[in-house]
Design a protein around this motif. Sequence first.
Motif, PDB file in Angstrom:
ATOM      1  N   PHE A 103      -9.235 -15.399 -20.467  1.00 59.00           N
ATOM      2  CA  PHE A 103      -9.036 -14.017 -20.898  1.00 59.00           C
ATOM      3  C   PHE A 103      -7.586 -13.601 -20.630  1.00 59.00           C
ATOM      4  N   GLY A 104      -7.078 -13.963 -19.459  1.00 54.76           N
ATOM      5  CA  GLY A 104      -5.700 -13.631 -19.107  1.00 54.76           C
ATOM      6  C   GLY A 104      -4.703 -14.339 -20.001  1.00 54.76           C
ATOM      7  N   PHE A 120     -16.767 -20.790 -12.738  1.00 60.20           N
ATOM      8  CA  PHE A 120     -16.853 -20.331 -14.114  1.00 60.20           C
ATOM      9  C   PHE A 120     -16.254 -18.943 -14.282  1.00 60.20           C
ATOM     10  N   MET A 121     -16.389 -18.097 -13.267  1.00 55.38           N
ATOM     11  CA  MET A 121     -15.777 -16.773 -13.339  1.00 55.38           C
ATOM     12  C   MET A 121     -14.256 -16.893 -13.396  1.00 55.38           C
ATOM     13  N   VAL A 122     -13.690 -17.765 -12.571  1.00 55.94           N
ATOM     14  CA  VAL A 122     -12.245 -17.994 -12.600  1.00 55.94           C
ATOM     15  C   VAL A 122     -11.845 -18.596 -13.941  1.00 55.94           C
ATOM     16  N   PHE A 123     -12.651 -19.511 -14.439  1.00 58.37           N
ATOM     17  CA  PHE A 123     -12.406 -20.149 -15.727  1.00 58.37           C
ATOM     18  C   PHE A 123     -12.358 -19.111 -16.852  1.00 58.37           C
ATOM     19  N   SER A 179      -5.193 -15.329 -23.057  1.00 62.43           N
ATOM     20  CA  SER A 179      -5.270 -14.674 -24.365  1.00 62.43           C
ATOM     21  C   SER A 179      -4.471 -13.376 -24.390  1.00 62.43           C
ATOM     22  N   ALA A 180      -4.631 -12.572 -23.347  1.00 61.13           N
ATOM     23  CA  ALA A 180      -3.925 -11.286 -23.289  1.00 61.13           C
ATOM     24  C   ALA A 180      -2.413 -11.483 -23.183  1.00 61.13           C
ATOM     25  N   ILE A 181      -1.995 -12.418 -22.338  1.00 62.34           N
ATOM     26  CA  ILE A 181      -0.567 -12.662 -22.143  1.00 62.34           C
ATOM     27  C   ILE A 181       0.076 -13.190 -23.427  1.00 62.34           C
ATOM     28  N   ILE A 182      -0.596 -14.139 -24.071  1.00 65.96           N
ATOM     29  CA  ILE A 182      -0.048 -14.705 -25.308  1.00 65.96           C
ATOM     30  C   ILE A 182       0.082 -13.622 -26.376  1.00 65.96           C
ATOM     31  N   GLY A 183      -0.924 -12.756 -26.474  1.00 65.39           N
ATOM     32  CA  GLY A 183      -0.864 -11.665 -27.438  1.00 65.39           C
ATOM     33  C   GLY A 183       0.337 -10.767 -27.199  1.00 65.39           C
ATOM     34  N   GLN A 184       0.594 -10.459 -25.934  1.00 66.89           N
ATOM     35  CA  GLN A 184       1.729  -9.603 -25.594  1.00 66.89           C
ATOM     36  C   GLN A 184       3.071 -10.291 -25.859  1.00 66.89           C
ATOM     37  N   GLY A 240     -12.164 -23.650 -11.404  1.00 68.35           N
ATOM     38  CA  GLY A 240     -12.107 -23.045 -12.724  1.00 68.35           C
ATOM     39  C   GLY A 240     -10.729 -23.151 -13.350  1.00 68.35           C
ATOM     40  N   TRP A 241      -9.683 -22.955 -12.555  1.00 69.68           N
ATOM     41  CA  TRP A 241      -8.316 -23.067 -13.060  1.00 69.68           C
ATOM     42  C   TRP A 241      -7.976 -24.523 -13.375  1.00 69.68           C
ATOM     43  N   ASN A 242      -8.510 -25.454 -12.582  1.00 66.65           N
ATOM     44  CA  ASN A 242      -8.286 -26.873 -12.863  1.00 66.65           C
ATOM     45  C   ASN A 242      -8.852 -27.242 -14.232  1.00 66.65           C
ATOM     46  N   TRP A 243     -10.000 -26.671 -14.579  1.00 64.53           N
ATOM     47  CA  TRP A 243     -10.608 -26.957 -15.882  1.00 64.53           C
ATOM     48  C   TRP A 243      -9.713 -26.470 -17.020  1.00 64.53           C
TER      49      TRP A 243
END
Length: 260
Positions: free
Chosen positions: A197-198, A189-192, A200-205, A9-12
């Motif tokens: 989501f992570g 897909f769960m990791v993806f 998105s949250a980090i960039i927002g912060q 998922g992270w590779n994707w």
Amino acid sequence: MNKLPAREGWNWVKQGFALFRKQPLGLGALFFGYVLVAVALGLVPLVGKLLSYLLVPIFTVAFMQGCANAEQGKRVHPGLLLTGFRSPAFPTLIKLGLVYMALAMLAIAASTLVDGGVWLQVLLRQLEPDAPETKNSAFGAAILFTAFAQLISFVLLAFTGPLVHWKRMGVGKAVFYSVVGILGATKAFMVFALSWFGISAIIGQVVFLIFGRTSMFQPVLITVSLIYTIAAFCSFYAIYCRLFGAPEAELTQPVPANDA
């Protein structure tokens, strides 16, 4: 379509960013082209929204074609938005669009169990969004339910358009392989999903820490969010290639307009 390890998922995610970097302007143009079409259709009451669902698999084919071009070093341009319309599989893509439309309508119909049909009445212009009925019902919960149900169903069908276009599958077979392929890679897909989501949250912060509550915060956040949204769409091409194999070069050549 063997089961994949969770780390895939992270590779994707990484492959999505790598693909976007190859031709950011071209892929961005494809994405915004569809957004403009969807917004224009949204201005037409009810019917326009249904038509936008009908075009989802056609846009998916167009964007996947753009990703394939980028990967193969070919130019990505807005004209690729017509790929699905020019495809020999266009009639099947329209049938597939009807499946998307039916699922979207089913999600809206099911939302009546949440708020008693208030959200449906708003969509049908029988109620205004700020009407007293919306304030005295589970109106917000119905909207969230509809959005979540449509998201899940559309993700499960994410590869149906490319399977129809590149593999020449029928609607039923494409739906089957798309769903089975995704369910077979559930951990990945769960990791993806969690990775995006992570991010998105980090960039927002980070954007908030840099710009705070200044007038620049919203424009910068929107711009950055659009970039990683396009990269996320690119990730789905990487997933398609991992699950079903990369499309052959000759199959990624768009049909000329005069042959449509």
